[in-house]
Design a protein around this motif. Structure first.
Motif: not given
Lengths: 468, 468, 468
Positions: A364, A397, A401-402, A444, B386, B388, B390-391, B394, C394
């Motif tokens: 990320s 994940a 996003d990016s 989504q 970040l 998003s 998903a982020a 997290r 995690r």
């Protein structure tokens, strides 16, 4: 006897609604042809098409994923056949060690691959274990003697459309060329140009490598200019043999270029045995930059596998050599070290740069943001220590996003274990189906969009990214 | 025609029991007023209240989230109108490019924002695509001509209670002041004091910035002491104009203070064109420390957005300027660089320090542990790359352990795209509802506690943290 | 009144099918004996077996997990009794502060531990809050006066089989020895050898520590050779008192060895007050290496808890001392700094090295790959800031791929809060059951295999790893 019967829905989400979607997505791609644009199976295996010697030689000894975890549980590598000539190995004893430590692999991707191969390819119906070890060994041995279990037959049965190998620029690609001319083999096996050896002035291996390259290319590599010419020439040779890509592995992917004069000076010094660590490092950075420049010129896709400390345990290396389980992930980085390269080639027409990492913090923070701006950059699939269902989910994940799906590379198996190829691609397809399904049931994506994405990830995406 | 109909339950968990809880939590906050304590919409937009020129100018050209991914798919920025005067842009052609690459955004938050805005704000009922591009363009164009789609009408419709802008200390805040005196506008638009320009001695922009600040403040900034006075004076001016916070963006947030003598020496040297990189860096660190000191004095909330390499692709910067998609996340850090600041001000009464990062490794390792000890420190919402679903998950999973909910900042949208504001806040509310619901159905929270937390996260929390 | 009734299925997955499996896995281990191989409860507590003074002294004042988050919400540490003699504390006022800020702990593991202890150990039936604070305080106070709530009775009721303490090598272990000879106490309380003080030449504490060690061992520690002898002798003494392990906490775990001559030179210089920071650092690295060497010799398990900046807020440290909430995670690392140690001892017979981190990026990048190759290395359980259900998940997801379950350490509670011990182990067992169940319902494990793994993680694994 404990049954070995991999579940048809394995790795798909447990939530019933999401599983239904995931199953439909997976079914869509489960039997798609395998495109394997990066791996370490040798072309000669398919040229010779000899039977595999025994189950240990197929599943244990050459696979450092397997041997490293057995070693971690106290099994010395030599007892697994590592560093022992095939004729001196006791395949059955090695196999028994794997079976005795079968629990060590619980929950690991290695167990998934082995179970898939044993059950799916060889029809083994019971779990490995101390009690079943010999029976399974005998059954496997019997299969290996059958024509249907020779490399070419398996190649066909696995549905492999393209298999890329990894090769030194000085390699004559004899097996590749012979395969291309063999009318009885219709598969596509292509070389990958890996010039790592030439990036290491100051090591004992460098001068001999230059000599070998000079002989292969007919070009004097005594100068830096000659080395570049020789590399250029060999890249053309690889392209002519079907190659579409290069690969490079470095610890830190700095790409600061040098002037030709300075690079030449270091080259000549290194040949004369006079090179400082700083010069060697500058030389390597420059050469990485030049490899990109060459890719911009000739169109070969540039793969970077950075951030691995190689051969960290000296006693093991001294006795067993490289690729024996003690390569370890380093703290990675791409944004800063690649800046010079991207400055000059990041938007170059047709240039493809695929970035792999074993440091997942880069997903990320670096790889997705780079792939989400530079037309040339693609986020490489989770690799090596990260090639697992859980890490694939974290990758998707973090990267989606990016960078979306369209700037990811598609799966690479990177394996030396021929029989793990279908299992590895299958794992990736299942994990991607699971991820996409979770986006569908959280609204989504539509299922239609997810189906399209699943298809593209195993087909259009690797074809385009790796120019297959 | 493929329908565009964002699902009412989008982003909520797929597990039926958890979704039920999440839906109740979301319903509780879905229509809560929007508090936007950090963003880049300009006050003038609301003062002038002009119609938006066309769909491309609203959704594509100014939004680097959108243009960067199109660029990554090979679309040159100028074809998207970047760096092209509005009168020379072909809005329809730009819009067609977005629609043609609609799949590139699959699974990204940008797609969520665009879909929400198109469907929810403009009533568009079909998916963008090559075939539908012109129809949607015409429909949007027609809407934009309507009074209901002017900025003020949308501001009301979006339910924005507070909108913070980002402004240079030398700014006269004319638009803010005019809005405050305009009886026809009842919204609250407040400035944010962003003094980044003054932290960069040794760059060409520094001396002109000092001059502008001197003119705005009527205080001579030729000395370091004068600069501090001028900043103090302008902070008071911002406070009088409704401001409650400052923002600072630095690559590495070192806060080592200098003696006044030393800071003065560097200041004078830099004005005389004599400053080393090390001096410039020390000066910047000191000024960051002083900004905290000023906040302790005047109560303005201090926001830190650290860890971004700005304008990394020189050719793009030279042609298109800043904020054009090639800012990239850096390896972040807060614990060590902030130590001097926290030593002296970490427990200061009324001091608020909100920490943002684009390096998510900081969530559990630095930001949450800092926010879980220092009364002044708040864990800023996931930001930029970040921001998003998903982020956000997290972030919550990583931050809650050490900092709970009460030491997190509440959402900031940080956007230049006016129409994305409600969609961004909506995404955050959905993602938080999903996270809280997962705690409820795993019996870590009661639903009553979760409802309270959900409400506080969109209301009490941002009001308190940003002193709104 | 709001009920306090921790749900029997808390932390288990919400998906019904997965929860069923998780519940069966959890039931299998819920009542297994507690093996606590690393913690900070003192042996004297059990030797003296005095009643706990009051609820604040049990649940608030000594527990920096609790006080730090209250401090973050603006409660000064002295109001929580920190740094105040027990006789001067107002237990009820402290307890009211906890109750008034009960919401601050929402979603944190601290709340889980407190709720479990209050409800499960003390039978409290209502949620703490401002209104209920006094009632709960009185009820707790009444309980604490009962014999069943004295330390030994709780030790039995908690089902603790082994409790390891943490002790300085100069400690006479009087409480341990007395407990071993006390026929009325049948529990197993064992010391852990923690030599941190001897690694810090150049600090004021070093020479007094050497003197104390000399007195305890009867060996002159005026030389480096003497220090090593004294440490060796005390390790034998700890082993004789039941100890099976050492622990070391360092910021950066470099392990570069020095020649004896060089180490001796630094030792003598430091005693004479002449030591540079670089020498002190080299000395520390060497001693860490030597501690491993000693473990190879005597078989004591070596635990490493690295990567914590200690006592970062000087004003708080000056007033309240260490362990008061401002220790903060550092950027961690193991692969490079441990290389010298692993080179020489990584494959040594019987050597156990357990690696803990508060930087979770190390899980997949360093710890699991190391544990997946070196027979000596074990991946320590998530620790401190990472001891939470989300972080445990995690950890398992990141570590299992490369190290499986068999190279993880089993849970450590690392607590100073006696009554949190069962809750902490319970949280770990629930989180592991949840993780294993998710593998079962995605068909990565059979339920039978998961049951075996769950059992091993709370029993065989810690016994083997810590040589209990």
């Amino acid at each position: 006897m404990s049954a070995l019967s991999p579940h048809p829905d394995r790795l798909l989400p447990s939530d019933p609604a999401t599983r239904d979607v995931a199953r439909r997505l997976y079914d869509e791609v489960a039997d798609a042809p395998i495109l394997s644009p990066h791996g370490h199976v040798e072309a000669r295996l398919l040229l010779d098409d000899e039977p595999f010697p025994d189950p240990a030689a197929l599943f244990v000894t050459p696979d450092h994923y397997v041997t490293r975890l057995l070693h971690a549980h106290g099994v010395p590598l030599d007892r697994l056949g590592v560093g022992v000539p095939q004729e001196d190995r006791d395949g059955r004893a090695i196999w028994r060690l794997l079976c005795a430590h079968w629990d060590a692999f619980l929950g690991t991707p290695v167990r998934f691959w082995l179970e898939s191969a044993l059950a799916g390819v060889f029809g083994i119906a019971e779990q490995p274990g101390e009690e079943s070890a010999d029976r399974i060994y005998d059954e496997l041995q019997a299969r290996l003697a059958e024509p249907a279990f020779r490399p070419r037959a398996l190649f066909d049965r696995f549905g492999i459309e393209v298999l890329a190998t990894t090769d030194d620029p000085a390699d004559d690609l004899a097996a590749h060329l012979a395969l291309r001319e063999d009318p009885t083999f219709t598969g596509r096996v292509i070389p990958t140009f890996r010039a790592d050896r030439y990036l290491t002035p100051g090591t004992a291996a460098w001068a001999p490598a230059l000599a070998a390259l000079a002989e292969a290319s007919g070009i004097d590599t005594g100068s830096y200019a000659g080395l570049l010419d020789a590399l250029r020439s060999r890249r053309a040779f690889f392209r002519a043999a079907g190659g579409t890509a290069t690969d490079t592995g470095v610890l830190w992917p700095d790409t600061t270029p040098l002037s030709n004069t300075e690079a030449e000076r270091i080259h000549l010094g290194a040949l004369a045995g006079e090179v400082t660590p700083a010069e060697a490092s500058a030389y390597r950075s420059n050469l990485l930059y030049r490899l990109a420049e060459l890719s911009v010129d000739d169109g070969l896709v540039m793969q970077l596998h950075a951030g691995v400390h190689r051969n960290t345990h000296r006693p093991t290396f001294d006795r067993f050599g490289p690729d024996t389980g003690h390569d370890l992930p380093a703290v990675g980085g791409y944004t800063l070290p690649l800046a010079p390269l991207l400055q000059d080639f990041g938007t170059a027409e047709g240039f493809h740069l695929v970035l792999f990492t074993v440091d997942e913090t880069l997903f990320s923070r670096e790889i997705a943001p780079l792939a989400g701006f530079y037309p040339s950059v693609y986020a490489g699939a989770p690799w090596w220590f990260l090639d697992s269902p859980a890490a694939i989910e974290r990758y998707r994940a973090a990267v989606t996003d990016s960078a979306g799906f369209g700037k990811t590379s598609g799966f690479i198996d990177d394996t030396r274990a021929f029989c793990s190829i279908p299992a590895r691609h299958d794992m990736s397809r299942r994990a991607d189906a699971a991820f996409l399904a979770s986006l569908v049931t959280t609204h989504q994506l539509t299922e239609e969009d997810a189906l399209g994405a699943a298809r593209r990830l195993v087909d259009e995406q690797p074809r385009r990214v790796f120019k297959l």
